[in-house]
Write a protein that holds these residues in place. Structure first.
Motif, short mmCIF file in Angstrom:
data_model
loop_
_atom_site.label_atom_id
_atom_site.label_comp_id
_atom_site.label_asym_id
_atom_site.label_seq_id
_atom_site.Cartn_x
_atom_site.Cartn_y
_atom_site.Cartn_z
N VAL A 99 0.87 -1.16 0.00
CA VAL A 99 0.00 0.00 0.00
C VAL A 99 0.91 1.22 0.00
N VAL A 100 0.60 2.19 -0.84
CA VAL A 100 1.43 3.39 -0.98
C VAL A 100 0.61 4.59 -0.52
N VAL A 101 1.25 5.46 0.28
CA VAL A 101 0.60 6.68 0.77
C VAL A 101 1.38 7.87 0.23
N ARG A 102 0.64 8.81 -0.38
CA ARG A 102 1.25 10.06 -0.83
C ARG A 102 0.63 11.20 -0.02
N LYS A 103 1.48 11.86 0.79
CA LYS A 103 1.03 12.98 1.59
C LYS A 103 0.85 14.20 0.70
N GLY A 104 -0.11 15.02 1.06
CA GLY A 104 -0.32 16.26 0.34
C GLY A 104 -1.57 16.96 0.86
N ALA A 151 -5.64 0.66 7.74
CA ALA A 151 -4.61 1.24 8.59
C ALA A 151 -4.05 2.52 8.00
N ALA A 152 -3.79 2.52 6.71
CA ALA A 152 -3.23 3.71 6.07
C ALA A 152 -4.22 4.87 6.14
N TYR A 153 -5.49 4.59 5.89
CA TYR A 153 -6.49 5.66 5.95
C TYR A 153 -6.62 6.19 7.38
N ALA A 154 -6.73 5.29 8.35
CA ALA A 154 -6.87 5.72 9.75
C ALA A 154 -5.64 6.51 10.18
N GLY A 155 -4.45 6.08 9.78
CA GLY A 155 -3.23 6.81 10.13
C GLY A 155 -3.22 8.21 9.55
N CYS A 156 -3.64 8.35 8.29
CA CYS A 156 -3.70 9.68 7.66
C CYS A 156 -4.71 10.56 8.38
#
Length: 143
Positions: free
Chosen positions: A13-18, A89-94
């Motif tokens: 899973v890849v997360v791009r902050k912005g 997990a990625a969504y909750a972390g963001c």
């Protein structure tokens, strides 16, 4: 391009902050957006807080997944499959990191630093998922 990159990596899973955080699964086909209002300033170390938040959420989401307790979220062909633990997990972390930052910015304005975000974790997390006596936080945070 972001989805294509996730597909080329073939798995994580890849997360791009912005301004809007983008989250994509390894297939490059599932894309989530986290656009909740955060704060007016990003500070050094905020990505570290995000990574730690995702890691914590992943452990808890995997525990929920192993017990069949991930909620259904409209995923899959039938539309009633749970969101995979890494995407949850990625969504909750963001989402949580944006809330930590918003709370820290409200107190410290432009002098906010990463430790200020960390100070907000307890209160923000309690609002997000109140602790219930006798609950198993590693599973019940998802609900």
């Amino acid at each position: 391009q972001f989805a294509a990159l996730a597909k080329q990596l073939d798995g994580p899973v890849v997360v791009r902050k912005g301004p809007t955080d983008l989250i994509c699964d390894g297939s490059g086909t599932t894309l989530l957006e986290c656009n909740e209002q955060g704060c007016l300033k990003r500070c050094g170390g905020q990505g570290d807080v995000l990574a730690g938040s995702i890691a914590t959420m992943l452990g808890w989401a995997k525990a929920a997944e192993s017990k069949g307790r991930l909620p259904t979220t409209g995923f899959g062909d039938s539309g009633d499959e749970p969101m995979p633990a890494p995407m949850s997990a990625a969504y909750a972390g963001c989402l949580l990191t944006r809330r930590f930052a918003k709370a820290a910015f409200a107190k410290h304005k432009r002098s906010m630093t990463a430790p200020d975000l960390i100070e907000e974790i307890g209160g923000v997390f309690e609002e997000f998922c109140p602790a219930e006596p006798g609950s198993d936080d590693s599973i019940d945070f998802i609900r």
